[in-house]
Design a protein around this motif. Sequence first.
Motif, PDB file in Angstrom:
ATOM      1  N   ASP A 134       0.855  -1.067   0.006  1.00 50.32           N
ATOM      2  CA  ASP A 134       0.232   0.065   0.087  1.00 50.32           C
ATOM      3  C   ASP A 134       0.722   1.027  -0.205  1.00 50.32           C
ATOM      4  O   ASP A 134       0.420   2.160   0.616  1.00 50.32           O
ATOM      5  CB  ASP A 134      -0.850  -0.162   1.425  1.00 50.32           C
ATOM      6  N   GLY A 135       1.936   1.297  -0.633  1.00 48.96           N
ATOM      7  CA  GLY A 135       2.811   2.266  -0.863  1.00 48.96           C
ATOM      8  C   GLY A 135       3.794   2.497   0.151  1.00 48.96           C
ATOM      9  O   GLY A 135       4.769   3.598   0.217  1.00 48.96           O
ATOM     10  N   GLU A 136       4.014   1.638   1.088  1.00 43.94           N
ATOM     11  CA  GLU A 136       4.944   1.652   2.217  1.00 43.94           C
ATOM     12  C   GLU A 136       6.564   1.505   1.925  1.00 43.94           C
ATOM     13  O   GLU A 136       7.065   2.139   2.347  1.00 43.94           O
ATOM     14  CB  GLU A 136       4.743   0.557   3.288  1.00 43.94           C
ATOM     15  N   VAL A 137       6.596   0.962   0.526  1.00 46.84           N
ATOM     16  CA  VAL A 137       7.836   0.682   0.315  1.00 46.84           C
ATOM     17  C   VAL A 137       7.969   0.857  -1.594  1.00 46.84           C
ATOM     18  O   VAL A 137       6.914   0.316  -1.999  1.00 46.84           O
ATOM     19  CB  VAL A 137       8.632  -0.574   0.373  1.00 46.84           C
ATOM     20  N   LYS A 138       8.880   1.218  -1.987  1.00 47.67           N
ATOM     21  CA  LYS A 138       9.196   1.151  -3.330  1.00 47.67           C
ATOM     22  C   LYS A 138      10.547   0.564  -3.644  1.00 47.67           C
ATOM     23  O   LYS A 138      11.613   0.803  -3.040  1.00 47.67           O
ATOM     24  CB  LYS A 138       9.244   2.486  -3.993  1.00 47.67           C
ATOM     25  N   ILE A 139      10.657  -0.549  -4.345  1.00 46.91           N
ATOM     26  CA  ILE A 139      11.657  -1.329  -4.431  1.00 46.91           C
ATOM     27  C   ILE A 139      11.970  -1.527  -5.959  1.00 46.91           C
ATOM     28  O   ILE A 139      11.470  -2.004  -6.977  1.00 46.91           O
ATOM     29  CB  ILE A 139      11.445  -2.886  -3.876  1.00 46.91           C
ATOM     30  N   THR A 140      13.352  -0.985  -6.119  1.00 48.31           N
ATOM     31  CA  THR A 140      13.963  -1.167  -7.547  1.00 48.31           C
ATOM     32  C   THR A 140      15.103  -2.045  -7.761  1.00 48.31           C
ATOM     33  O   THR A 140      15.918  -2.176  -6.652  1.00 48.31           O
ATOM     34  CB  THR A 140      14.286   0.548  -7.699  1.00 48.31           C
ATOM     35  N   PHE A 141      14.975  -2.871  -8.870  1.00 51.10           N
ATOM     36  CA  PHE A 141      15.945  -3.819  -8.911  1.00 51.10           C
ATOM     37  C   PHE A 141      17.276  -3.410  -9.666  1.00 51.10           C
ATOM     38  O   PHE A 141      17.312  -2.869 -10.617  1.00 51.10           O
ATOM     39  CB  PHE A 141      15.275  -4.837  -9.955  1.00 51.10           C
ATOM     40  N   ILE A 142      18.590  -3.550  -9.149  1.00 53.15           N
ATOM     41  CA  ILE A 142      19.771  -3.163  -9.425  1.00 53.15           C
ATOM     42  C   ILE A 142      20.769  -4.326  -9.746  1.00 53.15           C
ATOM     43  O   ILE A 142      20.537  -5.232  -9.000  1.00 53.15           O
ATOM     44  CB  ILE A 142      20.371  -2.379  -8.060  1.00 53.15           C
ATOM     45  N   PRO A 143      21.200  -4.460 -11.057  1.00 52.58           N
ATOM     46  CA  PRO A 143      22.063  -5.388 -11.086  1.00 52.58           C
ATOM     47  C   PRO A 143      23.468  -5.546 -10.439  1.00 52.58           C
ATOM     48  O   PRO A 143      23.705  -4.713  -9.524  1.00 52.58           O
ATOM     49  CB  PRO A 143      22.176  -5.112 -12.782  1.00 52.58           C
ATOM     50  N   ALA A 144      23.733  -6.508 -10.408  1.00 54.06           N
ATOM     51  CA  ALA A 144      25.084  -6.872  -9.714  1.00 54.06           C
ATOM     52  C   ALA A 144      26.220  -7.734 -10.386  1.00 54.06           C
ATOM     53  O   ALA A 144      25.607  -8.602 -11.596  1.00 54.06           O
ATOM     54  CB  ALA A 144      24.657  -7.820  -8.424  1.00 54.06           C
ATOM     55  N   VAL A 145      27.302  -7.820 -10.267  1.00 51.23           N
ATOM     56  CA  VAL A 145      28.313  -8.592 -11.077  1.00 51.23           C
ATOM     57  C   VAL A 145      28.537  -9.795 -10.077  1.00 51.23           C
ATOM     58  O   VAL A 145      29.463  -9.583  -9.043  1.00 51.23           O
ATOM     59  CB  VAL A 145      29.599  -7.892 -11.340  1.00 51.23           C
ATOM     60  N   HIS A 146      28.032 -10.853 -10.328  1.00 50.68           N
ATOM     61  CA  HIS A 146      28.265 -12.165  -9.807  1.00 50.68           C
ATOM     62  C   HIS A 146      27.586 -13.385 -10.364  1.00 50.68           C
ATOM     63  O   HIS A 146      27.738 -13.154 -11.637  1.00 50.68           O
ATOM     64  CB  HIS A 146      27.458 -11.836  -8.385  1.00 50.68           C
ATOM     65  N   SER A 147      27.126 -14.221  -9.753  1.00 57.08           N
ATOM     66  CA  SER A 147      26.293 -15.310 -10.376  1.00 57.08           C
ATOM     67  C   SER A 147      25.179 -15.634  -9.528  1.00 57.08           C
ATOM     68  O   SER A 147      25.029 -15.274  -8.488  1.00 57.08           O
ATOM     69  CB  SER A 147      27.321 -16.460 -10.638  1.00 57.08           C
ATOM     70  N   SER A 148      24.141 -16.796 -10.140  1.00 55.90           N
ATOM     71  CA  SER A 148      23.114 -16.913  -9.478  1.00 55.90           C
ATOM     72  C   SER A 148      22.803 -18.487  -9.961  1.00 55.90           C
ATOM     73  O   SER A 148      22.359 -18.605 -11.033  1.00 55.90           O
ATOM     74  CB  SER A 148      22.119 -15.996  -9.696  1.00 55.90           C
ATOM     75  N   THR A 149      22.624 -19.397  -9.078  1.00 55.50           N
ATOM     76  CA  THR A 149      22.158 -20.738  -9.107  1.00 55.50           C
ATOM     77  C   THR A 149      21.492 -20.996  -8.056  1.00 55.50           C
ATOM     78  O   THR A 149      21.486 -20.727  -6.726  1.00 55.50           O
ATOM     79  CB  THR A 149      23.464 -21.644  -9.329  1.00 55.50           C
ATOM     80  N   VAL A 150      20.390 -22.295  -8.221  1.00 56.37           N
ATOM     81  CA  VAL A 150      19.427 -22.781  -7.083  1.00 56.37           C
ATOM     82  C   VAL A 150      19.646 -23.928  -6.974  1.00 56.37           C
ATOM     83  O   VAL A 150      19.815 -24.975  -8.133  1.00 56.37           O
ATOM     84  CB  VAL A 150      17.837 -22.233  -7.399  1.00 56.37           C
ATOM     85  N   MET A 151      19.642 -24.564  -5.783  1.00 55.01           N
ATOM     86  CA  MET A 151      19.748 -26.087  -5.352  1.00 55.01           C
ATOM     87  C   MET A 151      18.639 -26.474  -4.826  1.00 55.01           C
ATOM     88  O   MET A 151      17.855 -25.394  -3.959  1.00 55.01           O
ATOM     89  CB  MET A 151      20.990 -26.290  -4.755  1.00 55.01           C
ATOM     90  N   HIS A 162      20.709 -25.573 -10.628  1.00 53.08           N
ATOM     91  CA  HIS A 162      19.756 -24.957 -11.443  1.00 53.08           C
ATOM     92  C   HIS A 162      20.088 -23.352 -11.739  1.00 53.08           C
ATOM     93  O   HIS A 162      20.683 -22.717 -10.716  1.00 53.08           O
ATOM     94  CB  HIS A 162      18.304 -25.211 -11.015  1.00 53.08           C
ATOM     95  N   ASP A 163      19.748 -23.143 -12.989  1.00 57.88           N
ATOM     96  CA  ASP A 163      20.102 -21.614 -13.171  1.00 57.88           C
ATOM     97  C   ASP A 163      19.008 -20.888 -12.424  1.00 57.88           C
ATOM     98  O   ASP A 163      17.989 -21.024 -12.428  1.00 57.88           O
ATOM     99  CB  ASP A 163      19.641 -21.180 -14.696  1.00 57.88           C
ATOM    100  N   GLY A 164      19.690 -19.390 -11.921  1.00 59.66           N
ATOM    101  CA  GLY A 164      19.058 -18.741 -11.100  1.00 59.66           C
ATOM    102  C   GLY A 164      18.654 -17.276 -11.674  1.00 59.66           C
ATOM    103  O   GLY A 164      18.403 -16.440 -10.755  1.00 59.66           O
ATOM    104  N   GLY A 165      18.756 -17.205 -12.811  1.00 57.62           N
ATOM    105  CA  GLY A 165      18.778 -15.805 -13.515  1.00 57.62           C
ATOM    106  C   GLY A 165      20.071 -15.115 -13.289  1.00 57.62           C
ATOM    107  O   GLY A 165      20.955 -15.499 -12.657  1.00 57.62           O
ATOM    108  N   HIS A 166      19.675 -13.505 -13.364  1.00 56.42           N
ATOM    109  CA  HIS A 166      21.084 -12.851 -13.090  1.00 56.42           C
ATOM    110  C   HIS A 166      21.029 -12.264 -11.572  1.00 56.42           C
ATOM    111  O   HIS A 166      19.974 -11.873 -11.100  1.00 56.42           O
ATOM    112  CB  HIS A 166      20.999 -11.683 -14.038  1.00 56.42           C
ATOM    113  N   PRO A 167      22.175 -12.131 -11.051  1.00 56.89           N
ATOM    114  CA  PRO A 167      22.083 -11.786  -9.722  1.00 56.89           C
ATOM    115  C   PRO A 167      21.909 -10.049  -9.626  1.00 56.89           C
ATOM    116  O   PRO A 167      22.043  -9.496 -10.645  1.00 56.89           O
ATOM    117  CB  PRO A 167      23.370 -12.023  -9.139  1.00 56.89           C
TER     118      PRO A 167
END
Length: 273
Positions: A134-151, A162-167
């Motif tokens: 309800d407008g309490e927060v605004k969250i912006t996605f910022i890229p990172a230089v790393h990696s991302s996997t999921v187990m 498994h691939d976890g997209g971009h960090p």
Amino acid sequence: MLSRLRLFTATCFLLLVQAAFAAGQTELVWYGHAAFKLKTPGGKILLIDPWITNPANKNGKEDLAKLDKADLILISHGHFDHVGNAVEIAKKTGARLVSTFDLGRALVQYGGYPKDQMGFDTQGNFGGTLTLLDGEVKITFIPAVHSSTVMAPEGSPDKDIHDGGHPGGFLIAVKGGPTLYHTGDTDVFSDMALISRFAKVDLMLACIGGHFTMDPERAAHAVRLVGPTTVIPMHYGTFPVLAGTPERLAAALKRQGSKARVEVLTPGQTLRF
């Protein structure tokens, strides 16, 4: 009798003022590593990379048991030390997942996150901004230089990675409170300088451990690019290879002439704004 009535009235007024003041505060708790709890002035609870039971947090099991409320869980990338206790907390609290779409899909499909607590309302991608609670927060996605996997969770027959997209990281603007930048795991990159063109960062939660992320000296350059008022070092000391220290960060910032203040927290410590 009149004196007692006046004392009672004054006491009640003071308690009301204190309650109102507390209700209007933003609270930030560090649990060690990259795990934080953010409480908005309206009482909403956000957890970021909630590995509550990490080795740096001696009270991890107790802290996890006491987490009975969460509205949003923000996960920067899929590595185990950032997904942490997210699934357990989500099942207990009903918290919705805030992540990139690719990571959210992987966490549901392979990581055990409840499917009905993830959707387009809380999924985004870099450059996108979500207005939530309800407008309490605004969250912006910022890229990172790393990696991302999921187990898959421990005990699962699925042993694949498994691939976890971009960090990434998160820029979190709290209504009536501070704006925070949680870097996630990253190296310094020049586009960090663009963040200050869109928002004044009050608190930068910066990884400094080295080895897998930027070390204190490189983190100091990142702070210079972002220009926060205060920087809180994180992602250090959890394992021996994460050898960066807040002292090295402070020294590097001093050499660069940075005015940013280094705020060193201990696991479980709360800051109020």
